[in-house]
Design an enzyme around this catalytic site. Structure first.
Site, PDB file in Angstrom:
ATOM      1  N   THR A 211       0.629  -1.175   0.036  1.00 40.70           N
ATOM      2  CA  THR A 211      -0.096   0.106  -0.039  1.00 40.70           C
ATOM      3  C   THR A 211       0.716   1.121  -0.146  1.00 40.70           C
ATOM      4  OG1 THR A 211      -0.243  -0.059   2.554  1.00 40.70           O
ATOM      5  CG2 THR A 211      -1.699  -1.209   1.315  1.00 40.70           C
ATOM      6  N   ASN A 213       1.092   4.681   1.750  1.00 39.48           N
ATOM      7  CA  ASN A 213       0.848   5.260   2.997  1.00 39.48           C
ATOM      8  C   ASN A 213       0.851   6.731   2.774  1.00 39.48           C
ATOM      9  OD1 ASN A 213       0.658   6.285   5.662  1.00 39.48           O
ATOM     10  ND2 ASN A 213       2.321   5.258   6.457  1.00 39.48           N
ATOM     11  N   GLU A 262      -4.247   4.311   3.548  1.00 44.75           N
ATOM     12  CA  GLU A 262      -3.318   3.575   2.842  1.00 44.75           C
ATOM     13  C   GLU A 262      -4.087   3.131   1.597  1.00 44.75           C
ATOM     14  OE1 GLU A 262      -0.977   0.522   5.572  1.00 44.75           O
ATOM     15  OE2 GLU A 262      -3.025   0.768   6.315  1.00 44.75           O
TER      16      GLU A 262
END
Length: 314
Positions: A211, A213, A262
């Site tokens: 992901t 962030n 995320e």
């Protein structure tokens, strides 16, 4: 679109203007209706069009303890204003002195001397100036002296039948309930959060779901914690479908201090660190919850990605 930050710099010397005034946070359907009327009236009468707004939300100064989170940052607000076809945005610094300016002084300084205003288009409930003393009635009365007219616009009702007009407050309330679909309907576009991709704990990568962030400024309004489908835009303009997790990750952290945003870019491989990101929320998938173990979490993440792909048509 000209951007004027000093009223001594007259944007249209020798020309008259049709204008509107407001914070214009979110630039939602109601705002768009007012500005479209400004642009249309300016074209019809051979005048210039302008929005008078502020460099920050007035509530930050007037009532800082209850100032709302922003639906759009300054950069996005300017982009959205420019897309309306308006000729100029007069962005005034809003400080303590500005908050105490009498409505008559504001009219003379900004609307008359700076813009040579001939028509003001505002929402029917518009207020301005010290202690919100200015309103449509006052503008009409003063307009008799300074030669401008006022055209109040009826507030736009919500499309879901709720007896409430489209407003920034209603959008924030929808987001607080995770209803990004309703927020998008009032905005006429998906709600967008902007931030910078920063280093995380890389737990998503270990789970097979890397992901981005995204660190969003504290002043930005965000939806309720949960999982969403949406789109991720990179600085080069390319967009990627994504599954978005906004929350405190209770499976791993018992008491996280704050929510984390995320985005898992579906089908994407690459390095996003340090990039500016635009996250557009299109659909609510589910609330955040704690899972019994990693296997249960991974199974749910797979289901979330499949659901997001279905909704996004990818």
């Amino acid at each position: 679109m000209q951007v004027v930050t000093d009223c001594s710099l007259i944007p249209f010397p020798g020309e008259d203007a049709v204008i509107t005034i407001g914070a214009y946070d979110g630039l939602h359907l109601g705002h768009q209706t007012v500005i479209a009327e400004v642009v249309e009236q300016a074209k019809r009468t051979g005048r210039r069009s302008a929005v008078v707004t502020f460099d920050r939300h007035p509530a930050v100064i007037v009532r800082p303890e209850s100032a709302p989170k922003l639906l759009t940052d300054h950069e996005q607000r300017m982009e959205l204003l420019e897309a309306t076809g308006i000729d100029a945005a007069v962005v005034l610094p809003f400080d303590e002195a500005q908050s105490q300016e009498a409505p008559i002084s504001f009219i003379e300084r900004v609307l008359v001397r700076c813009l040579s205003t001939k028509l003001i288009v505002v929402g029917a409930d518009f207020h301005f100036g010290r202690n919100r003393e200015g309103n449509v009635e006052l503008l009409r009365e003063v307009g008799k002296t300074y030669g401008f007219e006022v055209a109040p616009v009826v507030l736009i009702p919500r499309a879901d039948g709720v007896d409430e007009p489209v407003s920034s407050t209603a959008i924030r309330r929808a987001l607080a309930g995770g209803n990004v679909e309703m927020a998008s309907a009032m905005l006429t576009r998906p709600f967008e959060a902007r931030g910078k991709v920063v280093q995380g704990d890389q737990r998503g990568r270990l789970l097979g779901f890397p992901t981005a962030n995204v660190e969003v400024p504290n002043r930005t309004c965000l939806p309720a914690d949960g999982v969403y489908a949406g789109w991720y835009e990179r600085p080069d303009g390319t967009t990627h479908p994504c599954a978005i997790n906004l929350g405190r990750r209770p499976t791993f952290y018992e008491h996280a201090d704050s929510s984390l945003l995320e985005a898992h870019l579906i089908g994407f491989e690459g390095d996003l660190y340090g990039e500016a990101a635009k996250i557009r929320f299109t659909n609510f998938l589910r609330s955040e919850r704690k899972f019994d173990g990693i296997d249960a979490l991974v199974a749910q993440l797979n289901a979330d990605v499949d659901h997001a792909k279905e909704l996004l048509g990818v």
